[in-house]
Design a protein around this motif. Structure first.
Motif, PDB file in Angstrom:
ATOM      1  N   HIS A 118       0.836  -1.203   0.000  1.00 38.20           N
ATOM      2  CA  HIS A 118       0.000   0.000   0.000  1.00 38.20           C
ATOM      3  C   HIS A 118       0.867   1.247   0.000  1.00 38.20           C
ATOM      4  O   HIS A 118       1.951   1.272   0.601  1.00 38.20           O
ATOM      5  CB  HIS A 118      -0.914   0.011   1.226  1.00 38.20           C
ATOM      6  CG  HIS A 118      -1.866   1.153   1.242  1.00 38.20           C
ATOM      7  ND1 HIS A 118      -1.599   2.331   1.918  1.00 38.20           N
ATOM      8  CD2 HIS A 118      -3.078   1.316   0.644  1.00 38.20           C
ATOM      9  CE1 HIS A 118      -2.605   3.162   1.755  1.00 38.20           C
ATOM     10  NE2 HIS A 118      -3.519   2.587   0.995  1.00 38.20           N
ATOM     11  N   ILE A 119       0.389   2.275  -0.685  1.00 43.03           N
ATOM     12  CA  ILE A 119       1.101   3.545  -0.762  1.00 43.03           C
ATOM     13  C   ILE A 119       0.093   4.679  -0.679  1.00 43.03           C
ATOM     14  O   ILE A 119      -1.074   4.523  -1.078  1.00 43.03           O
ATOM     15  CB  ILE A 119       1.913   3.647  -2.079  1.00 43.03           C
ATOM     16  CG1 ILE A 119       2.824   4.878  -2.068  1.00 43.03           C
ATOM     17  CG2 ILE A 119       0.988   3.661  -3.276  1.00 43.03           C
ATOM     18  CD1 ILE A 119       3.712   4.982  -3.288  1.00 43.03           C
ATOM     19  N   ASP A 120       0.517   5.810  -0.143  1.00 42.26           N
ATOM     20  CA  ASP A 120      -0.352   6.981  -0.070  1.00 42.26           C
ATOM     21  C   ASP A 120      -0.600   7.534  -1.475  1.00 42.26           C
ATOM     22  O   ASP A 120       0.270   7.482  -2.347  1.00 42.26           O
ATOM     23  CB  ASP A 120       0.295   8.055   0.799  1.00 42.26           C
ATOM     24  CG  ASP A 120      -0.650   9.201   1.067  1.00 42.26           C
ATOM     25  OD1 ASP A 120      -0.555  10.214   0.345  1.00 42.26           O
ATOM     26  OD2 ASP A 120      -1.476   9.094   1.979  1.00 42.26           O
ATOM     27  N   THR A 121      -1.793   8.051  -1.690  1.00 42.57           N
ATOM     28  CA  THR A 121      -2.169   8.566  -3.016  1.00 42.57           C
ATOM     29  C   THR A 121      -1.211   9.644  -3.508  1.00 42.57           C
ATOM     30  O   THR A 121      -0.885   9.708  -4.702  1.00 42.57           O
ATOM     31  CB  THR A 121      -3.600   9.132  -2.966  1.00 42.57           C
ATOM     32  OG1 THR A 121      -4.503   8.106  -2.530  1.00 42.57           O
ATOM     33  CG2 THR A 121      -4.040   9.614  -4.344  1.00 42.57           C
ATOM     34  N   LYS A 122      -0.727  10.490  -2.604  1.00 38.47           N
ATOM     35  CA  LYS A 122       0.159  11.588  -2.997  1.00 38.47           C
ATOM     36  C   LYS A 122       1.494  11.072  -3.542  1.00 38.47           C
ATOM     37  O   LYS A 122       2.169  11.774  -4.291  1.00 38.47           O
ATOM     38  CB  LYS A 122       0.404  12.510  -1.806  1.00 38.47           C
ATOM     39  CG  LYS A 122      -0.849  13.216  -1.309  1.00 38.47           C
ATOM     40  CD  LYS A 122      -0.535  14.095  -0.107  1.00 38.47           C
ATOM     41  CE  LYS A 122      -1.785  14.793   0.406  1.00 38.47           C
ATOM     42  NZ  LYS A 122      -1.499  15.638   1.599  1.00 38.47           N
ATOM     43  N   CYS A 123       1.871   9.851  -3.170  1.00 39.11           N
ATOM     44  CA  CYS A 123       3.149   9.287  -3.612  1.00 39.11           C
ATOM     45  C   CYS A 123       2.983   8.320  -4.779  1.00 39.11           C
ATOM     46  O   CYS A 123       3.950   7.671  -5.182  1.00 39.11           O
ATOM     47  CB  CYS A 123       3.828   8.566  -2.450  1.00 39.11           C
ATOM     48  SG  CYS A 123       4.222   9.621  -1.043  1.00 39.11           S
ATOM     49  N   ASN A 124       1.781   8.224  -5.309  1.00 34.13           N
ATOM     50  CA  ASN A 124       1.503   7.251  -6.369  1.00 34.13           C
ATOM     51  C   ASN A 124       1.594   7.927  -7.739  1.00 34.13           C
ATOM     52  O   ASN A 124       0.700   8.684  -8.128  1.00 34.13           O
ATOM     53  CB  ASN A 124       0.113   6.649  -6.168  1.00 34.13           C
ATOM     54  CG  ASN A 124      -0.136   5.469  -7.085  1.00 34.13           C
ATOM     55  OD1 ASN A 124       0.703   5.127  -7.923  1.00 34.13           O
ATOM     56  ND2 ASN A 124      -1.292   4.838  -6.939  1.00 34.13           N
ATOM     57  N   PRO A 125       2.641   7.668  -8.516  1.00 34.17           N
ATOM     58  CA  PRO A 125       2.764   8.309  -9.834  1.00 34.17           C
ATOM     59  C   PRO A 125       1.697   7.836 -10.817  1.00 34.17           C
ATOM     60  O   PRO A 125       1.396   8.532 -11.786  1.00 34.17           O
ATOM     61  CB  PRO A 125       4.168   7.896 -10.296  1.00 34.17           C
ATOM     62  CG  PRO A 125       4.478   6.659  -9.523  1.00 34.17           C
ATOM     63  CD  PRO A 125       3.804   6.820  -8.201  1.00 34.17           C
ATOM     64  N   ALA A 126       1.114   6.661 -10.565  1.00 31.22           N
ATOM     65  CA  ALA A 126       0.079   6.157 -11.454  1.00 31.22           C
ATOM     66  C   ALA A 126      -1.196   6.985 -11.373  1.00 31.22           C
ATOM     67  O   ALA A 126      -2.081   6.846 -12.229  1.00 31.22           O
ATOM     68  CB  ALA A 126      -0.236   4.690 -11.143  1.00 31.22           C
ATOM     69  N   ASP A 127      -1.292   7.834 -10.373  1.00 28.27           N
ATOM     70  CA  ASP A 127      -2.431   8.748 -10.285  1.00 28.27           C
ATOM     71  C   ASP A 127      -2.466   9.675 -11.501  1.00 28.27           C
ATOM     72  O   ASP A 127      -3.525  10.087 -11.954  1.00 28.27           O
ATOM     73  CB  ASP A 127      -2.332   9.570  -8.995  1.00 28.27           C
ATOM     74  CG  ASP A 127      -3.562  10.421  -8.753  1.00 28.27           C
ATOM     75  OD1 ASP A 127      -4.636   9.851  -8.515  1.00 28.27           O
ATOM     76  OD2 ASP A 127      -3.446  11.656  -8.824  1.00 28.27           O
ATOM     77  N   ILE A 128      -1.284   9.950 -12.051  1.00 28.48           N
ATOM     78  CA  ILE A 128      -1.196  10.772 -13.264  1.00 28.48           C
ATOM     79  C   ILE A 128      -1.736   9.999 -14.462  1.00 28.48           C
ATOM     80  O   ILE A 128      -2.431  10.543 -15.324  1.00 28.48           O
ATOM     81  CB  ILE A 128       0.263  11.186 -13.510  1.00 28.48           C
ATOM     82  CG1 ILE A 128       0.747  12.072 -12.362  1.00 28.48           C
ATOM     83  CG2 ILE A 128       0.410  11.904 -14.845  1.00 28.48           C
ATOM     84  CD1 ILE A 128       2.218  12.416 -12.433  1.00 28.48           C
ATOM     85  N   ALA A 129      -1.445   8.689 -14.504  1.00 30.92           N
ATOM     86  CA  ALA A 129      -1.922   7.860 -15.618  1.00 30.92           C
ATOM     87  C   ALA A 129      -3.434   7.707 -15.597  1.00 30.92           C
ATOM     88  O   ALA A 129      -4.067   7.590 -16.647  1.00 30.92           O
ATOM     89  CB  ALA A 129      -1.254   6.491 -15.572  1.00 30.92           C
ATOM     90  N   SER A 130      -4.023   7.718 -14.408  1.00 32.98           N
ATOM     91  CA  SER A 130      -5.466   7.506 -14.303  1.00 32.98           C
ATOM     92  C   SER A 130      -6.280   8.789 -14.470  1.00 32.98           C
ATOM     93  O   SER A 130      -7.409   8.755 -14.939  1.00 32.98           O
ATOM     94  CB  SER A 130      -5.804   6.851 -12.959  1.00 32.98           C
ATOM     95  OG  SER A 130      -5.515   7.742 -11.896  1.00 32.98           O
ATOM     96  N   ARG A 131      -5.692   9.920 -14.096  1.00 31.64           N
ATOM     97  CA  ARG A 131      -6.420  11.187 -14.149  1.00 31.64           C
ATOM     98  C   ARG A 131      -5.941  12.101 -15.278  1.00 31.64           C
ATOM     99  O   ARG A 131      -6.671  12.977 -15.715  1.00 31.64           O
ATOM    100  CB  ARG A 131      -6.315  11.922 -12.809  1.00 31.64           C
ATOM    101  CG  ARG A 131      -6.855  11.101 -11.647  1.00 31.64           C
ATOM    102  CD  ARG A 131      -6.733  11.827 -10.325  1.00 31.64           C
ATOM    103  NE  ARG A 131      -7.125  10.988  -9.210  1.00 31.64           N
ATOM    104  CZ  ARG A 131      -8.370  10.794  -8.807  1.00 31.64           C
ATOM    105  NH1 ARG A 131      -9.354  11.402  -9.433  1.00 31.64           N
ATOM    106  NH2 ARG A 131      -8.639  10.000  -7.791  1.00 31.64           N
ATOM    107  N   GLY A 132      -4.695  11.914 -15.711  1.00 38.51           N
ATOM    108  CA  GLY A 132      -4.181  12.696 -16.827  1.00 38.51           C
ATOM    109  C   GLY A 132      -3.580  14.026 -16.404  1.00 38.51           C
ATOM    110  O   GLY A 132      -3.898  14.566 -15.340  1.00 38.51           O
TER     111      GLY A 132
END
Length: 215
Positions: A118-132
């Motif tokens: 598990h990782i915090d959302t702020k540290c997840n680079p894949a958040d960029i892939a999902s939201r753009g």
């Protein structure tokens, strides 16, 4: 190798990073290897289901990169900010509906539960892939090209493992256990008597008796 993945209402995706250790001076280097993103289906899908789908993409991406790289990969770690998906992946006893049940099966074929963290959302680079991001923003996104800062640190400095609780009984994806009730007839009534009492006409009784003897 570290693979991060995430999902949102508009898309889902993952990002792969290769962490390398320089044995001569002990320094750690981390580089972006490959990313993948997809838009969500036109038919509405719940976020947990999208996150499970993204997890499957992450496993397939890991297998692809591992076979294509010339380097020896010691270990693959998958990172997510979704505790619900981690519950699905580590589950071994509860039964799910078909959509959810099929995806952990694929995940288990290509990985082991201990590889998922598990990782915090702020540290997840894949958040960029999902939201753009806009091109001008992506070009300046350090976390996308280099990964989270902890990847260049020792493992003891990584996010701590969180205990994964069991799945709630109210989870919509759980198959409800069926209760079957059996009724036993203890009446010792003569079957011939029951047959005779069922028909009021001799012709129907004869026909029914003939079929009974036939079978």
């Amino acid at each position: 190798m570290h693979i991060f993945w995430d999902a949102s209402e508009i898309g889902y995706g993952c990002a792969c990073y290769l962490q390398m250790l320089n044995k001569s001076d002990g320094s750690v280097h981390c580089n972006f290897v490959m990313g993948k993103s997809r838009v969500t289906p036109s038919k509405p899908v719940t976020i947990p289901r999208l996150e499970l789908t993204a997890a499957v993409v992450a496993v397939k991406l890991g297998q692809l990169v591992k076979t294509q790289l010339e380097y020896k990969i010691d270990k693959i770690i998958y990172w997510t900010d979704s505790m619900s998906v981690l519950q699905y992946i580590t589950n071994t006893t509860r039964r799910f509906h078909t959509f959810v049940a099929n995806r952990p099966a694929v995940i288990h074929e290509g990985s082991e539960p201990l590889q998922w963290r598990h990782i915090d959302t702020k540290c997840n680079p894949a958040d960029i892939a999902s939201r753009g991001l806009k091109p001008c923003q992506l070009d300046k996104s350090k976390i996308w090209f280099e990964g989270p800062a902890f990847l260049i640190k020792e493992e003891r400095m990584w996010p701590k493992l969180k205990p994964i609780r069991g799945i709630s009984n109210s989870d919509r994806e759980l198959k409800q256990d069926l209760t079957v009730y059996c009724v036993k007839d203890n009446l010792k009534e003569n079957p011939i008597k029951r047959l005779l009492s069922k028909y009021s006409k001799l012709e129907k009784l004869q026909r029914s008796t003939a079929w009974l003897l036939r079978y």
